[in-house]
Design an enzyme around this catalytic site. Structure first.
Site, short mmCIF file in Angstrom:
data_model
loop_
_atom_site.label_atom_id
_atom_site.label_comp_id
_atom_site.label_asym_id
_atom_site.label_seq_id
_atom_site.Cartn_x
_atom_site.Cartn_y
_atom_site.Cartn_z
N GLN A 164 0.83 -1.21 0.00
CA GLN A 164 0.00 0.00 0.00
C GLN A 164 0.86 1.25 0.00
O GLN A 164 0.51 2.25 -0.63
CB GLN A 164 -0.94 0.01 1.21
CG GLN A 164 -1.98 -1.07 1.15
CD GLN A 164 -2.74 -1.05 -0.17
OE1 GLN A 164 -3.50 -0.15 -0.45
NE2 GLN A 164 -2.51 -2.06 -1.01
N HIS A 204 1.56 3.07 -3.30
CA HIS A 204 0.53 3.80 -4.06
C HIS A 204 0.92 5.26 -4.26
O HIS A 204 0.93 5.76 -5.36
CB HIS A 204 -0.82 3.75 -3.34
CG HIS A 204 -1.66 2.61 -3.79
ND1 HIS A 204 -2.12 2.50 -5.07
CD2 HIS A 204 -2.13 1.53 -3.13
CE1 HIS A 204 -2.84 1.39 -5.19
NE2 HIS A 204 -2.85 0.79 -4.03
N GLU A 207 -8.84 1.44 5.65
CA GLU A 207 -9.45 0.93 4.42
C GLU A 207 -9.25 -0.60 4.32
O GLU A 207 -10.20 -1.35 4.12
CB GLU A 207 -8.77 1.63 3.24
CG GLU A 207 -9.27 1.19 1.89
CD GLU A 207 -8.42 1.76 0.75
OE1 GLU A 207 -7.27 2.18 0.98
OE2 GLU A 207 -8.92 1.77 -0.39
N HIS A 208 -8.01 -1.03 4.46
CA HIS A 208 -7.71 -2.48 4.44
C HIS A 208 -7.17 -2.87 5.81
O HIS A 208 -6.34 -2.16 6.37
CB HIS A 208 -6.61 -2.81 3.43
CG HIS A 208 -6.90 -2.35 2.05
ND1 HIS A 208 -6.33 -1.23 1.50
CD2 HIS A 208 -7.70 -2.87 1.09
CE1 HIS A 208 -6.76 -1.07 0.27
NE2 HIS A 208 -7.60 -2.04 -0.01
N ASP A 264 -7.45 -6.62 -4.10
CA ASP A 264 -7.38 -5.55 -5.10
C ASP A 264 -7.82 -6.04 -6.47
O ASP A 264 -8.42 -5.30 -7.24
CB ASP A 264 -5.93 -5.04 -5.24
CG ASP A 264 -5.58 -4.06 -4.15
OD1 ASP A 264 -6.49 -3.56 -3.48
OD2 ASP A 264 -4.38 -3.80 -3.97
N HIS A 278 -54.23 18.02 4.79
CA HIS A 278 -53.88 16.61 4.98
C HIS A 278 -55.06 15.85 5.59
O HIS A 278 -55.48 14.80 5.11
CB HIS A 278 -52.68 16.46 5.93
CG HIS A 278 -51.34 16.69 5.31
ND1 HIS A 278 -50.98 17.90 4.77
CD2 HIS A 278 -50.27 15.87 5.16
CE1 HIS A 278 -49.73 17.81 4.31
NE2 HIS A 278 -49.30 16.58 4.52
P1 NAD Z 1 -6.57 11.22 -13.19
O1 NAD Z 1 -7.23 10.65 -14.39
O2 NAD Z 1 -7.28 11.15 -11.91
O3 NAD Z 1 -6.22 12.75 -13.45
C1 NAD Z 1 -5.77 13.24 -14.68
C2 NAD Z 1 -6.54 14.49 -14.99
O4 NAD Z 1 -6.29 15.47 -13.97
C3 NAD Z 1 -6.16 15.15 -16.28
O5 NAD Z 1 -6.94 14.63 -17.31
C4 NAD Z 1 -6.50 16.60 -16.02
O6 NAD Z 1 -7.75 16.87 -16.52
C5 NAD Z 1 -6.54 16.74 -14.52
N1 NAD Z 1 -5.50 17.69 -14.11
C6 NAD Z 1 -4.17 17.50 -14.08
N2 NAD Z 1 -3.55 18.63 -13.68
C7 NAD Z 1 -4.51 19.55 -13.46
C8 NAD Z 1 -4.51 20.92 -13.03
N3 NAD Z 1 -3.37 21.56 -12.74
N4 NAD Z 1 -5.70 21.56 -12.90
C9 NAD Z 1 -6.85 20.93 -13.17
N5 NAD Z 1 -6.91 19.63 -13.60
C10 NAD Z 1 -5.75 18.96 -13.74
O7 NAD Z 1 -5.14 10.50 -13.12
P2 NAD Z 1 -3.90 10.65 -12.11
O8 NAD Z 1 -3.48 12.06 -12.01
O9 NAD Z 1 -2.92 9.63 -12.56
O10 NAD Z 1 -4.47 10.25 -10.69
C11 NAD Z 1 -5.03 9.01 -10.43
C12 NAD Z 1 -5.28 8.93 -8.93
O11 NAD Z 1 -6.23 7.91 -8.67
C13 NAD Z 1 -4.03 8.61 -8.12
O12 NAD Z 1 -3.99 9.45 -7.00
C14 NAD Z 1 -4.24 7.17 -7.71
O13 NAD Z 1 -3.62 6.83 -6.51
C15 NAD Z 1 -5.75 7.15 -7.60
N6 NAD Z 1 -6.32 5.79 -7.69
C16 NAD Z 1 -7.03 5.33 -6.63
C17 NAD Z 1 -7.62 4.08 -6.68
C18 NAD Z 1 -8.44 3.59 -5.51
O14 NAD Z 1 -9.06 2.56 -5.60
N7 NAD Z 1 -8.52 4.33 -4.41
C19 NAD Z 1 -7.48 3.28 -7.81
C20 NAD Z 1 -6.78 3.79 -8.87
C21 NAD Z 1 -6.21 5.05 -8.82
#
Ligand code: NAD
Length: 430
Positions: free
Chosen positions: A259, A262, A327-328, A361, A420
């Site tokens: 974890q 992440h 969470e886990h 997961d 009513h």
């Molecule tokens: P994302 O798709 O969430 O975000 C990308 C988008 O963020 C871009 O398309 C853009 O539109 C926006 N963005 C980027 N910079 C910006 C700015 N300055 N202003 C406004 N918008 C902006 O992808 P990511 O960034 O790779 O994040 C994914 C997140 O999801 C990670 O934090 C990951 O840990 C999390 N996640 C959680 C789980 C869960 O089950 N809890 C599973 C998968 C991923």
């Protein structure tokens, strides 16, 4: 990894530190998100395409926003066939677990002609957000789409950001096709959430938005709650392991790191009754960190939110675990099922040394979308329940109403709601 003796003071300091990770503490992003939401609400597609150009560097318009069948076919040719097999096996497990959660309409009737009941209806349209910024998450696709499918949702759409060539991760597309997504849109971030909440010319309004994402996605979901339903505002990942002297320190260390990798905000906590295990796990963590590919993220996350807590007995260990509400949770003790009966707050509980967290997961079947940041005190994992709603059914006969009509009139009169009372009274005028 730091080892801390569990006292009231250390416990309070840790709880306070963990709360800093809440998406609710990220007010500074709120105004940027509010501006994006307003722009999408007022200017629709035009603003959506501008944001996609700015943030994702992709030229997306009304003609290419929807992923085509040809793009999905291409994705299949790019993904390892063995991974496609694994995705299919995971789908079988996830589906069969969620089938057990299905709820059905019910009706109760009485001899006087009264019928009361509850009608279960699936949501009409659901939007799943799948992150695409830094990595692909095919497992997120399965975990969000399959409960909606099992619930019987009519249409499931998906939004995921494109890369600068306007392409989406092939594994995301294959998982979406296998899980049964109806339409996939190339849109990401807060603008995609806004489009699904308000509707634009290209993207239809949905009833519920689910799926993880970065802080912009999380805050956008929080802000549109009420226009639409949302699953939850997910915070960073967490694991808490309860272990006694019988646990294998190498397994425990490996699970904590699963974890911590992440992100820097993830938290990994061991609560143990054995000081000897605490030192052994700490040493194993150091050995693993040196070998793992995401060592910088892991080290930061451990420095920020990693703890090995030494409790005086298992009850004290469970008490602090219940307060953290992770969470886990893994329980690696002599009698894990006995310990589990004392646990009140945890998103998912993994029992015994062969139930390591990544099993949940990807593969075992239960949902991996779980409450974070202490919200396991009042929230549950994503389930089929998230994609249904219930309507109450009330049908009285004349006889049944006649028997109690004065009771209702009395209640309504006490609330000064004479209309009513009247709507009951008119039925018994003669
Ligand atoms: P994302 O798709 O969430 O975000 C990308 C988008 O963020 C871009 O398309 C853009 O539109 C926006 N963005 C980027 N910079 C910006 C700015 N300055 N202003 C406004 N918008 C902006 O992808 P990511 O960034 O790779 O994040 C994914 C997140 O999801 C990670 O934090 C990951 O840990 C999390 N996640 C959680 C789980 C869960 O089950 N809890 C599973 C998968 C991923």
């Amino acid at each position: 990894m730091r080892i801390v003796e569990l006292t009231d003071e250390s416990k309070n300091n840790i709880l306070e530190n963990l709360l800093k990770r809440s998406p609710n503490s990220y007010g500074k992003f709120e105004s940027a998100v509010a501006e994006i939401l307003l722009n999408i609400k007022t200017r629709g597609d035009e603003a959506l395409f501008e944001y996609t150009k700015n943030f994702d560097k992709a030229d997306i318009n009304a003609d290419n926003i929807v992923v085509t069948e040809a793009e999905i076919e291409e994705a299949y040719s790019l993904v390892d066939p063995e991974l496609i097999d694994v995705i299919r096996k995971a789908i079988v497990n996830i589906r069969s677990f969620h089938e057990k959660q299905k709820q059905y309409s019910w009706f109760d009737s009485k001899p006087d002609g009264t019928i009361l009941g509850q009608k279960v209806t699936a949501l009409a349209r659901v939007g799943v957000y799948v992150p695409g910024g830094k990595a692909a998450y095919p497992s997120s696709v399965l975990m969000n789409v399959l409960p909606a499918k099992v619930a019987g949702v009519d249409q499931i759409i998906m939004c995921t950001p494109p890369d600068k060539e306007g392409k989406v991760y092939p594994t995301t597309l294959v998982a979406a096709k296998e899980a049964g997504v109806d339409v996939i849109y190339k849109a990401g971030g807060a603008q995609a959430v806004a489009a699904m909440a308000y509707g634009t010319k290209s993207i239809p309004k949905v009833d519920k938005i689910c799926g993880p994402g970065n802080i912009y996605v999380a805050l956008a979901k929080k802000a549109v709650f009420g226009y639409v339903s949302i699953d939850s505002v997910a915070g960073p990942s967490e694991i808490l392991v309860i272990a006694d002297e019988t646990a294998n320190p190498r397994y425990v260390a490996a699970d904590l790191l699963s974890q911590a990798e992440h992100d820097e905000m993830a938290s990994a906590i061991l609560v143990t009754t054995s000081e000897d295990l605490a030192h052994k796990v700490s040493a194993e963590v150091d050995k693993f960190v040196a070998e793992l590919s995401r060592k910088e993220i892991i080290q930061k996350s451990l420095d920020n939110y990693g703890y090995i807590l030494v409790a005086k007995d298992i009850d004290e260990a469970v008490d602090v675990a219940n307060e953290i509400a992770s969470e886990h949770m893994e329980i690696v003790t002599k009698n894990p099922f006995d310990v589990m009966t004392k646990v009140k707050n945890a998103g998912a509980i993994f029992l015994g040394e062969y139930s390591s967290e990544p099993l949940g997961d990807y593969f075992a079947g239960p949902n991996h979308v779980l409450p974070t940041n202490g919200t396991a005190k009042f929230f549950s994992p994503l389930s089929v329940d998230d994609f249904i709603k219930k309507s109450s059914i009330i049908s009285y006969s004349r006889n049944a109403l006649e028997a109690i009509h004065t009771d209702i009139e009395k209640f309504a009169t006490a609330e000064h709601l004479t209309a009513h009372a009247n709507s009951i009274k008119v039925r018994f005028e003669n």
